[in-house]
Design an enzyme around this catalytic site. Structure first.
Site, mmCIF file in Angstrom:
data_model
loop_
_atom_site.group_PDB
_atom_site.id
_atom_site.type_symbol
_atom_site.label_atom_id
_atom_site.label_comp_id
_atom_site.label_asym_id
_atom_site.label_seq_id
_atom_site.Cartn_x
_atom_site.Cartn_y
_atom_site.Cartn_z
ATOM 1 N N GLY A 54 71.766 65.541 -5.568
ATOM 2 C CA GLY A 54 71.959 66.440 -4.440
ATOM 3 C C GLY A 54 70.631 67.131 -4.131
ATOM 4 O O GLY A 54 69.752 66.522 -3.541
ATOM 5 N N SER A 121 67.800 60.860 -8.713
ATOM 6 C CA SER A 121 67.600 61.507 -7.423
ATOM 7 C C SER A 121 67.200 62.966 -7.675
ATOM 8 O O SER A 121 66.240 63.217 -8.426
ATOM 9 C CB SER A 121 68.860 61.357 -6.575
ATOM 10 N N TRP A 122 67.894 63.956 -7.105
ATOM 11 C CA TRP A 122 67.603 65.348 -7.462
ATOM 12 C C TRP A 122 67.726 65.564 -8.958
ATOM 13 O O TRP A 122 67.004 66.379 -9.545
ATOM 14 C CB TRP A 122 68.535 66.307 -6.712
ATOM 15 N N ASP A 277 64.991 51.705 -1.883
ATOM 16 C CA ASP A 277 65.571 53.045 -1.860
ATOM 17 C C ASP A 277 65.082 53.764 -0.597
ATOM 18 O O ASP A 277 63.886 54.002 -0.432
ATOM 19 C CB ASP A 277 65.122 53.800 -3.118
ATOM 20 N N HIS A 305 69.292 53.129 -3.380
ATOM 21 C CA HIS A 305 69.180 54.404 -4.077
ATOM 22 C C HIS A 305 70.269 54.639 -5.131
ATOM 23 O O HIS A 305 70.011 55.274 -6.152
ATOM 24 C CB HIS A 305 69.254 55.527 -3.034
#
Length: 332
Positions: A54, A121-122, A277, A305
């Protein structure tokens, strides 16, 4: 897939079987926030903490399945404002360094001296920030879909770069904002995601979230896109993401995470990156690889991704298995 054995090719594709938590609860991390946490797998196993994306994405049961439940003590938690944590979608007292502090509070609550850290990711951003602040608490790192929260990465995804590949998905995101506010989509969405009108918030949140859900897989995934249509999920996802991006990740400089690699250079690390990605393009993983050649670097040639794409899932499971073997036999 590279480096896979029968041991790593877990059931149901490359994942380990579904398991239920053996304990869970809420940790009051401030006067305002309580975060949901859970443990599954082997209560006496090697601890691993899963850091979700996120920010604002929350955890899901499938996140437990990257890890051998006979070897690992698997800890998941929902970051401030996300998933089951309360208050939902709250931006107050919600910064990167608050989350780093929460990870430490959770480690102490569960009486864990040190643990492996897994983030995509985050979650990779947070894993790097946490490990650089607390390198002595980290036995190994697995990073997927690397995101260093630099201006060029935000510009790529939110200011028109990825639109060159997904113009059909981009146009609803673009068209929601009046032409005279399109010099910064992140700022324009911030205004609407923080509107006094709940309906405006929800509408902006669904469009913001939809853009990411439609671009997260090499081949668009209907289940993922549908997830973005859920009011509660999209509100937390969009509001918290946007809040962090407006504030540049709460980092003191654009290259902060790359500048501090020396603090974690010694930690056994595997980087897994999808070649195509769109959300976190390979340039960031490549920059991290160049700054940190000691870390193992795997580019999956036929993936975007999402951690749930077959090639990425296979490499992530292979990475948790590799670190398992190193823990069992440090010299091997």
């Amino acid at each position: 897939m590279m480096g896979l054995t029968k041991e790593t090719a877990a059931s149901n594709g490359f994942f380990f079987p579904h398991i239920e938590p053996y304990s869970s609860g809420f940790l009051k991390v401030s006067d305002l926030h309580s975060v949901y946490w859970e443990q599954s797998g082997n209560p006496n196993g090697h601890p691993v903490v899963f850091l979700h994306g996120g920010p604002g994405g929350g955890t899901s049961p499938k996140n437990r399945r990257f890890f051998d439940p006979q070897f690992y003590r698997i800890i998941l938690f929902d970051q401030r404002g996300a998933g089951r944590s309360t208050p939902h979608a709250c931006l107050e007292e919600n910064t990167t360094w608050d989350l780093v502090s929460d990870i430490e509070k959770l480690r102490e609550l569960l009486d864990i001296p040190e643990w492996q850290v897994f983030g995509g990711s985050w979650g990779s951003t947070l894993a790097l920030a946490y490990s650089q602040r607390h390198p002595d608490k980290v036995t190994g790192l697995i990073l997927r879909g690397v995101f260093l929260l630099r201006k060029k990465e935000l510009d790529w995804f939110y200011e028109g770069g990825a639109a060159a590949v997904f113009p059909d998905a981009w146009e609803p995101f673009r068209d929601f904002i009046p032409e005279d506010e399109r010099s910064s989509f992140i700022s324009a969405y911030s205004k609407r995601l923080n509107s006094e009108d709940p309906e405006t918030q929800y509408k902006a949140a669904k469009i913001w979230t939809g853009w990411e859900m439609m671009t997260a897989h090499l081949i668009q995934n209907e289940e993922n896109i549908k997830r973005g249509e859920d009011d509660a999920f999209s509100l937390a996802f969009a509001r918290i993401e946007n809040h962090y991006f407006v504030n540049k990740g709460f980092f003191p400089s654009d290259s902060y995470l790359l500048d501090n690699i020396d603090k974690i250079r010694h930690i056994k690390t595997v980087i897994v990156q999808g070649r195509y990605d769109m959300c976190c393009p390979v340039m960031s993983a490549w920059d991290l690889h160049k700054a940190w050649p000691e870390a193992e670097f795997k580019v999956v040639p036929d993936a975007g991704h999402s951690a749930n794409e077959p090639g990425i899932a296979a490499e992530l499971v292979a990475a948790t298995q590799k670190l398992k073997r190193l823990l069992k036999n440090p010299k091997g």
